[in-house]
Write a protein that holds these residues in place. Structure first.
Motif, PDB file in Angstrom:
ATOM      1  N   LEU A  54       0.839  -1.208   0.000  1.00  0.00           N
ATOM      2  CA  LEU A  54       0.000   0.000   0.000  1.00  0.00           C
ATOM      3  C   LEU A  54       0.867   1.248   0.000  1.00  0.00           C
ATOM      4  CD1 LEU A  54      -2.725   1.473   0.252  1.00  0.00           C
ATOM      5  CD2 LEU A  54      -2.512   1.211   2.743  1.00  0.00           C
ATOM      6  N   GLN A  55       1.890   1.267   0.826  1.00  0.00           N
ATOM      7  CA  GLN A  55       2.788   2.413   0.888  1.00  0.00           C
ATOM      8  C   GLN A  55       3.448   2.660  -0.467  1.00  0.00           C
ATOM      9  OE1 GLN A  55       5.794   2.151   3.922  1.00  0.00           O
ATOM     10  NE2 GLN A  55       6.801   4.028   3.265  1.00  0.00           N
ATOM     11  N   ASP A  56       3.899   1.612  -1.123  1.00  0.00           N
ATOM     12  CA  ASP A  56       4.536   1.746  -2.440  1.00  0.00           C
ATOM     13  C   ASP A  56       3.562   2.292  -3.478  1.00  0.00           C
ATOM     14  OD1 ASP A  56       6.803   0.675  -1.277  1.00  0.00           O
ATOM     15  OD2 ASP A  56       6.496  -1.333  -2.116  1.00  0.00           O
ATOM     16  N   VAL A  57       2.345   1.771  -3.478  1.00  0.00           N
ATOM     17  CA  VAL A  57       1.326   2.223  -4.431  1.00  0.00           C
ATOM     18  C   VAL A  57       0.987   3.695  -4.191  1.00  0.00           C
ATOM     19  CG1 VAL A  57      -1.107   1.940  -5.073  1.00  0.00           C
ATOM     20  CG2 VAL A  57       0.363  -0.063  -4.858  1.00  0.00           C
ATOM     21  N   LEU A  58       0.851   4.082  -2.932  1.00  0.00           N
ATOM     22  CA  LEU A  58       0.528   5.475  -2.611  1.00  0.00           C
ATOM     23  C   LEU A  58       1.674   6.415  -2.993  1.00  0.00           C
ATOM     24  CD1 LEU A  58      -1.282   5.116   0.824  1.00  0.00           C
ATOM     25  CD2 LEU A  58      -2.296   5.724  -1.378  1.00  0.00           C
ATOM     26  N   GLN A  59       2.909   5.985  -2.787  1.00  0.00           N
ATOM     27  CA  GLN A  59       4.051   6.822  -3.167  1.00  0.00           C
ATOM     28  C   GLN A  59       4.082   7.046  -4.673  1.00  0.00           C
ATOM     29  OE1 GLN A  59       7.380   4.784  -1.362  1.00  0.00           O
ATOM     30  NE2 GLN A  59       7.301   6.093   0.458  1.00  0.00           N
ATOM     31  N   LYS A  60       3.792   6.017  -5.444  1.00  0.00           N
ATOM     32  CA  LYS A  60       3.733   6.172  -6.901  1.00  0.00           C
ATOM     33  C   LYS A  60       2.607   7.116  -7.307  1.00  0.00           C
ATOM     34  CE  LYS A  60       5.618   1.640  -7.972  1.00  0.00           C
ATOM     35  NZ  LYS A  60       5.311   0.285  -8.462  1.00  0.00           N
ATOM     36  N   ALA A  61       1.445   6.968  -6.670  1.00  0.00           N
ATOM     37  CA  ALA A  61       0.300   7.820  -6.999  1.00  0.00           C
ATOM     38  C   ALA A  61       0.585   9.278  -6.663  1.00  0.00           C
ATOM     39  CB  ALA A  61      -0.944   7.339  -6.255  1.00  0.00           C
ATOM     40  N   VAL A  62       1.204   9.529  -5.526  1.00  0.00           N
ATOM     41  CA  VAL A  62       1.536  10.894  -5.125  1.00  0.00           C
ATOM     42  C   VAL A  62       2.583  11.479  -6.063  1.00  0.00           C
ATOM     43  CG1 VAL A  62       2.597  12.280  -3.295  1.00  0.00           C
ATOM     44  CG2 VAL A  62       0.849  10.616  -2.723  1.00  0.00           C
ATOM     45  N   GLY A  63       3.473  10.645  -6.556  1.00  0.00           N
ATOM     46  CA  GLY A  63       4.484  11.115  -7.502  1.00  0.00           C
ATOM     47  C   GLY A  63       3.891  11.582  -8.819  1.00  0.00           C
ATOM     48  N   ASP A  68      -7.157  10.730  -3.853  1.00  0.00           N
ATOM     49  CA  ASP A  68      -8.276  10.292  -3.028  1.00  0.00           C
ATOM     50  C   ASP A  68      -7.879   8.966  -2.402  1.00  0.00           C
ATOM     51  OD1 ASP A  68     -10.663   9.633  -1.845  1.00  0.00           O
ATOM     52  OD2 ASP A  68     -11.792   9.454  -3.724  1.00  0.00           O
ATOM     53  N   ILE A  69      -7.715   8.936  -1.106  1.00  0.00           N
ATOM     54  CA  ILE A  69      -7.189   7.744  -0.441  1.00  0.00           C
ATOM     55  C   ILE A  69      -8.244   6.667  -0.243  1.00  0.00           C
ATOM     56  CG2 ILE A  69      -7.570   8.494   1.925  1.00  0.00           C
ATOM     57  CD1 ILE A  69      -4.440   7.318   2.031  1.00  0.00           C
ATOM     58  N   LEU A  70      -9.517   7.007  -0.323  1.00  0.00           N
ATOM     59  CA  LEU A  70     -10.578   6.039  -0.059  1.00  0.00           C
ATOM     60  C   LEU A  70     -10.510   4.800  -0.961  1.00  0.00           C
ATOM     61  CD1 LEU A  70     -12.961   5.387   1.745  1.00  0.00           C
ATOM     62  CD2 LEU A  70     -14.419   6.608   0.136  1.00  0.00           C
ATOM     63  N   PRO A  71     -10.353   4.936  -2.290  1.00  0.00           N
ATOM     64  CA  PRO A  71     -10.254   3.713  -3.111  1.00  0.00           C
ATOM     65  C   PRO A  71      -9.065   2.833  -2.732  1.00  0.00           C
ATOM     66  CG  PRO A  71     -10.618   5.636  -4.502  1.00  0.00           C
ATOM     67  CD  PRO A  71     -10.352   6.136  -3.117  1.00  0.00           C
ATOM     68  N   TYR A  72      -7.966   3.441  -2.351  1.00  0.00           N
ATOM     69  CA  TYR A  72      -6.799   2.665  -1.922  1.00  0.00           C
ATOM     70  C   TYR A  72      -7.075   1.945  -0.603  1.00  0.00           C
ATOM     71  CZ  TYR A  72      -4.318   5.287  -5.497  1.00  0.00           C
ATOM     72  OH  TYR A  72      -3.921   5.839  -6.678  1.00  0.00           O
ATOM     73  N   ALA A  73      -7.765   2.619   0.304  1.00  0.00           N
ATOM     74  CA  ALA A  73      -8.117   2.003   1.589  1.00  0.00           C
ATOM     75  C   ALA A  73      -9.070   0.827   1.369  1.00  0.00           C
ATOM     76  CB  ALA A  73      -8.748   3.039   2.515  1.00  0.00           C
ATOM     77  N   HIS A  74     -10.022   0.986   0.457  1.00  0.00           N
ATOM     78  CA  HIS A  74     -10.947  -0.112   0.150  1.00  0.00           C
ATOM     79  C   HIS A  74     -10.193  -1.311  -0.416  1.00  0.00           C
ATOM     80  CE1 HIS A  74     -15.106   2.017  -0.099  1.00  0.00           C
ATOM     81  NE2 HIS A  74     -14.432   2.367   0.975  1.00  0.00           N
ATOM     82  N   TRP A 118     -16.964  -5.805  -3.596  1.00  0.00           N
ATOM     83  CA  TRP A 118     -16.597  -5.359  -2.250  1.00  0.00           C
ATOM     84  C   TRP A 118     -16.946  -3.883  -2.064  1.00  0.00           C
ATOM     85  CZ3 TRP A 118     -15.040  -7.169   2.360  1.00  0.00           C
ATOM     86  CH2 TRP A 118     -14.418  -6.304   3.235  1.00  0.00           C
ATOM     87  N   ASP A 119     -16.616  -3.068  -3.044  1.00  0.00           N
ATOM     88  CA  ASP A 119     -16.915  -1.638  -2.984  1.00  0.00           C
ATOM     89  C   ASP A 119     -18.417  -1.413  -2.854  1.00  0.00           C
ATOM     90  OD1 ASP A 119     -16.044   1.169  -3.161  1.00  0.00           O
ATOM     91  OD2 ASP A 119     -17.156   1.138  -5.058  1.00  0.00           O
ATOM     92  N   PHE A 120     -19.208  -2.144  -3.630  1.00  0.00           N
ATOM     93  CA  PHE A 120     -20.663  -2.040  -3.552  1.00  0.00           C
ATOM     94  C   PHE A 120     -21.146  -2.428  -2.158  1.00  0.00           C
ATOM     95  CE2 PHE A 120     -24.791  -4.122  -3.697  1.00  0.00           C
ATOM     96  CZ  PHE A 120     -25.579  -3.096  -4.204  1.00  0.00           C
ATOM     97  N   LEU A 121     -20.628  -3.526  -1.618  1.00  0.00           N
ATOM     98  CA  LEU A 121     -21.029  -4.000  -0.300  1.00  0.00           C
ATOM     99  C   LEU A 121     -20.699  -2.980   0.788  1.00  0.00           C
ATOM    100  CD1 LEU A 121     -22.071  -6.338   1.483  1.00  0.00           C
ATOM    101  CD2 LEU A 121     -19.707  -7.121   1.613  1.00  0.00           C
ATOM    102  N   VAL A 122     -19.513  -2.415   0.749  1.00  0.00           N
ATOM    103  CA  VAL A 122     -19.106  -1.430   1.757  1.00  0.00           C
ATOM    104  C   VAL A 122     -20.008  -0.199   1.696  1.00  0.00           C
ATOM    105  CG1 VAL A 122     -17.265   0.180   2.403  1.00  0.00           C
ATOM    106  CG2 VAL A 122     -16.729  -2.214   1.932  1.00  0.00           C
ATOM    107  N   ARG A 123     -20.273   0.294   0.486  1.00  0.00           N
ATOM    108  CA  ARG A 123     -21.143   1.467   0.342  1.00  0.00           C
ATOM    109  C   ARG A 123     -22.566   1.163   0.812  1.00  0.00           C
ATOM    110  NH1 ARG A 123     -18.718   5.441  -2.955  1.00  0.00           N
ATOM    111  NH2 ARG A 123     -16.785   4.671  -3.865  1.00  0.00           N
TER     112      ARG A 123
END
Length: 85
Positions: free
Chosen positions: A12-21, A27-33, A63-68
């Motif tokens: 997750l940390q690696d994916v977020l660092q790439k996205a921020v770059g 939007d962190i919510l899709p990554y958290a899901h 999963w996203d549908f279920l959480v919402r």
């Protein structure tokens, strides 16, 4: 379990660092899901869907549908929102 959690957290940390770059804000919510989905399915079923890297999985969409749906059903219907007025 601890090692699997640490590995997914590092992913997750690696994916977020790439996205921020690539952009200033994300939007962190899709990554958290996706992280939650990957971790739950890995720990409970022993299956790694790897939606952090491959977010086109039909299971991730379900999963996203279920959480919402659960959020609307259990939170929005049961929390008194009168204080917002």
């Amino acid at each position: 379990f601890r090692m699997k959690i640490l590995q997914k957290s590092q992913q997750l940390q690696d994916v977020l660092q790439k996205a921020v770059g690539r952009q200033a804000q994300i939007d962190i919510l899709p990554y958290a899901h996706r992280y939650t989905f990957d971790l739950v399915t890995l720990l409970v079923f022993g299956i790694d869907f790897d939606t952090l890297q491959n977010h086109t999985s039909p299971f991730e969409k379900a999963w996203d549908f279920l959480v919402r749906h659960c959020f609307r059903l259990f939170i929005l219907n049961n929390v008194p929102l009168g204080f917002l007025l």
